[in-house]
Design a protein around this motif. Structure first.
Motif, PDB file in Angstrom:
ATOM      1  N   THR A  74       0.802  -1.231   0.000  1.00 27.58           N
ATOM      2  CA  THR A  74       0.000   0.000   0.000  1.00 27.58           C
ATOM      3  C   THR A  74       0.831   1.276   0.000  1.00 27.58           C
ATOM      4  O   THR A  74       0.637   2.165  -0.835  1.00 27.58           O
ATOM      5  CB  THR A  74      -0.942   0.002   1.217  1.00 27.58           C
ATOM      6  N   GLY A  75       1.773   1.403   0.937  1.00 25.41           N
ATOM      7  CA  GLY A  75       2.526   2.647   1.053  1.00 25.41           C
ATOM      8  C   GLY A  75       3.310   2.973  -0.189  1.00 25.41           C
ATOM      9  O   GLY A  75       3.277   4.108  -0.682  1.00 25.41           O
ATOM     10  N   HIS A  76       4.015   1.993  -0.726  1.00 22.78           N
ATOM     11  CA  HIS A  76       4.818   2.235  -1.928  1.00 22.78           C
ATOM     12  C   HIS A  76       3.921   2.446  -3.145  1.00 22.78           C
ATOM     13  O   HIS A  76       4.243   3.250  -4.029  1.00 22.78           O
ATOM     14  CB  HIS A  76       5.767   1.061  -2.163  1.00 22.78           C
ATOM     15  N   LEU A 103       1.058   3.929  -3.216  1.00 23.53           N
ATOM     16  CA  LEU A 103       0.606   5.320  -3.169  1.00 23.53           C
ATOM     17  C   LEU A 103       1.721   6.270  -3.582  1.00 23.53           C
ATOM     18  O   LEU A 103       1.471   7.291  -4.242  1.00 23.53           O
ATOM     19  CB  LEU A 103       0.119   5.661  -1.760  1.00 23.53           C
ATOM     20  N   SER A 104       2.956   5.950  -3.228  1.00 22.65           N
ATOM     21  CA  SER A 104       4.089   6.787  -3.639  1.00 22.65           C
ATOM     22  C   SER A 104       4.221   6.808  -5.158  1.00 22.65           C
ATOM     23  O   SER A 104       4.536   7.839  -5.754  1.00 22.65           O
ATOM     24  CB  SER A 104       5.387   6.265  -3.006  1.00 22.65           C
ATOM     25  N   GLU A 151      -7.000  -2.685   5.475  1.00 21.55           N
ATOM     26  CA  GLU A 151      -5.991  -1.972   4.696  1.00 21.55           C
ATOM     27  C   GLU A 151      -6.513  -1.647   3.301  1.00 21.55           C
ATOM     28  O   GLU A 151      -6.250  -0.562   2.769  1.00 21.55           O
ATOM     29  CB  GLU A 151      -4.718  -2.801   4.605  1.00 21.55           C
ATOM     30  N   LEU A 210      -6.785   2.007   1.672  1.00 22.04           N
ATOM     31  CA  LEU A 210      -6.131   2.309   0.399  1.00 22.04           C
ATOM     32  C   LEU A 210      -7.105   2.944  -0.578  1.00 22.04           C
ATOM     33  O   LEU A 210      -6.775   3.935  -1.250  1.00 22.04           O
ATOM     34  CB  LEU A 210      -5.546   1.028  -0.199  1.00 22.04           C
ATOM     35  N   ARG A 212      -7.617   6.535   0.250  1.00 25.69           N
ATOM     36  CA  ARG A 212      -6.495   7.376  -0.168  1.00 25.69           C
ATOM     37  C   ARG A 212      -6.496   7.594  -1.678  1.00 25.69           C
ATOM     38  O   ARG A 212      -6.199   8.691  -2.163  1.00 25.69           O
ATOM     39  CB  ARG A 212      -5.179   6.728   0.260  1.00 25.69           C
TER      40      ARG A 212
END
Length: 222
Positions: free
Chosen positions: A62-64, A66-67, A116, A120, A123
């Motif tokens: 998820t974090g990457h 979004l990056s 999660e 996601l 976001r």
């Protein structure tokens, strides 16, 4: 480097960019550069092969992920003009175009993955990313719905105890998955999103059989 070579007007300019000490320091310090290189390569594949059918990209966690989605905007903030700025703008248009792009989110039918996934999607909506259907992967049904829990408990005390315990474990797994399926379905119903499911496969499938399974469960996705 490969992405810069494919984007800048000439290979010589790209090579000079990566050999220059000041440029290398700038590239290392600038946000979104590595993410932009990756998403830029994806965009090139889509431009070259998109007419042949969908280009499917399995994104990072998820974090990457979004990056990567935010990388073009990050580059445009650093570079106010020029070839790379224009390229970033075009990629951002590609990622935000619902005709050409859809973010399909996938989760296992368990509490943390489903939570999660919902975070996601929230976001991605903020980033105005076009959302596709949701896939719940690894769904398992109760293997013996006609056998009551009391019967299973009784069997656990006899010669069939190992089979009964396996059945109880599978039933617990199936019920937990059903609970998360219902929770996810209720959340998606509020936004009108499509929910698809893939069954848990307990053995390796040949490519043809796997393609048939995916077509059966995902073929009607919109």
């Amino acid at each position: 480097r490969d992405y810069a070579i494919s984007t800048l007007p000439s290979r010589t300019v790209a090579e000079l960019l990566f050999e220059n000490r000041v440029s290398k320091l700038f590239l290392r310090a600038s946000p979104s550069v590595s993410e932009m290189a990756l998403v830029g390569r994806v965009a090139i594949l889509a431009e070259r092969h998109g007419a042949d059918g969908p280009v499917i990209v399995d994104l990072h966690a998820t974090g990457h992920a979004l990056s990567l989605v935010q990388a073009p905007a990050g580059i445009m903030q650093v570079l106010r003009g020029g070839v790379l700025h224009e390229r970033a703008r075009r990629i951002e248009e590609l990622l935000s175009d619902p005709v050409r792009t859809a973010f399909v989110t996938v989760a296992l039918p368990e509490e943390l993955p489903v939570t999660e996934l919902l975070e996601l999607r929230a976001r991605l909506r903020v980033l105005k990313a076009p959302l596709g259907p949701v896939v719940l992967n690894g769904v398992i049904d109760d293997p013996a719905p006609g056998i009551a829990d009391e019967v299973v408990a009784h069997l656990e005390e006899g010669p069939l105890k190992h089979a009964a315990r396996d059945l109880r474990a599978l039933r617990t797994w199936a019920r937990r998955g059903a609970r998360e399926h219902a929770r996810l379905g209720a959340a998606l119903a509020q936004e009108g999103a499509e929910l698809l499911t893939l069954p848990f496969v307990h053995q390796e499938l040949r490519p043809g059989a796997l393609a048939g399974l995916l077509a059966k469960h995902l073929g009607g996705a919109t």
